[in-house]
Design a protein around this motif. Structure first.
Motif, PDB file in Angstrom:
ATOM      1  N   GLY A  10     -40.999  11.069  11.589  1.00  0.00           N
ATOM      2  CA  GLY A  10     -42.134  11.247  10.690  1.00  0.00           C
ATOM      3  C   GLY A  10     -43.437  11.142  11.454  1.00  0.00           C
ATOM      4  N   THR A  77     -40.826  12.534   4.706  1.00  0.00           N
ATOM      5  CA  THR A  77     -41.459  13.819   4.441  1.00  0.00           C
ATOM      6  C   THR A  77     -42.424  13.733   3.280  1.00  0.00           C
ATOM      7  N   SER A  82     -45.368  19.413   5.611  1.00  0.00           N
ATOM      8  CA  SER A  82     -44.529  18.293   6.018  1.00  0.00           C
ATOM      9  C   SER A  82     -43.056  18.564   5.713  1.00  0.00           C
ATOM     10  N   PHE A  83     -42.781  19.143   4.551  1.00  0.00           N
ATOM     11  CA  PHE A  83     -41.391  19.413   4.180  1.00  0.00           C
ATOM     12  C   PHE A  83     -40.787  20.489   5.084  1.00  0.00           C
ATOM     13  N   SER A  86     -40.142  18.899   8.433  1.00  0.00           N
ATOM     14  CA  SER A  86     -39.010  17.977   8.344  1.00  0.00           C
ATOM     15  C   SER A  86     -37.681  18.704   8.257  1.00  0.00           C
TER      16      SER A  86
END
Length: 350
Positions: A10, A77, A82-83, A86
């Motif tokens: 992360g 996430t 970000s998703f 990830s």
């Protein structure tokens, strides 16, 4: 027996933000069995900055396969970029390393992200969730949010956490001390807060107000402090100073427009504050009539009324503040969170 090895993935290197703080605390409290792979990239506002961020993200991804596979991968996430970022780590860990993958969902707007009209995006989300062994959400509200994309058997509810022992509340400030600590952006409701405080002081309300944080709307706080002797604007503050403000505070205000389960409110609870916030995300699971007041997001009139009602009753403020502190100790401590995480990891790894 060898300890279970956990790889946390992360944006751990971010200077601000709840996910980075969570990863830092999670790593510290899990001990030597946890490693961190930082995928933070700088925020970008120009095409050149975006290109640099994209190249950094690509470099992080290229280097990732050369790491030693852990027993469990735990990916943190949020929504949108970000998703998508990830998902690459999730798919690699699940398909190549073939280890259990925990996806930990944060993000103030993850509900709108999954409530998409795009069939392609919805199918991609479901595909990524299907490759996860467990999906961690922060409350029952967020469990319902992702229910259409995730097998219910995979869902694991784990609230954010705080360490109450880091705080030493001081109750009974006179006049009541109202505190705002957040990014100064539209989503955090700083404009409504400043307007409400200005109106209350104009009407003769007795309170001390401290505003901390920075951002594109910081001029609102600066201008308020310049014309109101009862208001102090401190700008960006360190974690140590933030804890001091929360310990000194009577009422913590976060009139946010969108949120998951904000760590800021948990910290304010640990510092012994009555809470004034909004009815978005999982906030209603933290705030009720016993420890605060909720208003609709963006409603400056309702916010002003909530603050006015509390300022008129210092005894009520202290009662709410003590309830917040007790609730933080009982339900949202890191000790409880780590016990839950270690139990989950042990189940997945063996």
């Amino acid at each position: 027996m060898r300890a279970t090895e956990i790889l946390l993935i992360g944006p751990a290197g971010k200077q601000t933000g709840g996910i980075a703080r969570y990863i830092h605390e999670q790593r510290r409290r899990l001990g030597d069995g946890a490693r961190v792979y930082d995928v933070a990239v700088p925020d970008s506002e120009t095409p050149l900055q975006f290109l640099r961020a994209a190249l950094l993200a690509l470099a992080q991804l290229v280097q990732f396969p050369f790491r030693r596979p852990p027993d469990v991968v735990h990916v943190h996430t949020s929504h949108w970029y970000s998703f998508f970022q990830s998902s690459a780590y999730i798919l690699y860990a699940a398909s190549v390393w073939r280890v259990p993958v925990v996806l930990h969902v944060h993000g103030s707007s993850f509900d709108t992200f999954v409530d998409t009209e795009s069939r392609l995006l919805g199918a991609f989300q479901s595909f990524v969730f299907a490759r996860c062994t467990t999906v961690v959400v922060l409350s029952d509200y967020w469990s319902d949010v992702v229910a259409d994309r995730v097998d219910p058997a995979k869902l694991f509810v784990l609230p954010n956490a705080v360490d109450p022992t880091d705080y030493d509340p001081r109750y009974g400030a006179s006049p009541p001390h109202v505190v705002f600590v957040s990014n100064h952006i539209e989503r955090k409701g700083v404009a409504e807060f400043v307007a409400a405080v200005d109106d209350l002081l104009e009407a003769g309300a007795r309170m001390q107000v401290t505003i901390a944080g920075s951002g594109p709307l910081s001029h609102l706080a600066e201008e308020l402090a310049a014309r109101r002797a009862a208001v102090t604007y401190e700008g960006y503050v360190s974690e140590t100073r933030k804890r001091e403000l929360l310990n000194e505070g009577s009422v913590f205000v976060l009139p946010t427009h969108a949120e998951n389960l904000p760590i800021a409110l948990l910290e304010a609870m640990a510092g012994g504050n009555a809470l004034v916030s909004t009815t978005v995300g999982a906030i209603p699971s933290l705030v009720d009539d016993d420890n605060g007041v909720l208003v609709a997001p963006g409603d400056e009139v309702a916010l002003r009324g909530a603050l006015s009602s509390l300022l008129a009753d210092p005894t009520r403020i202290e009662s709410m503040a003590r309830t917040s502190r007790a609730r933080a100790e009982r339900e949202y401590s890191w000790r409880t969170a780590v016990d839950s995480l270690e139990g989950l990891y042990a189940e997945l790894a063996h």
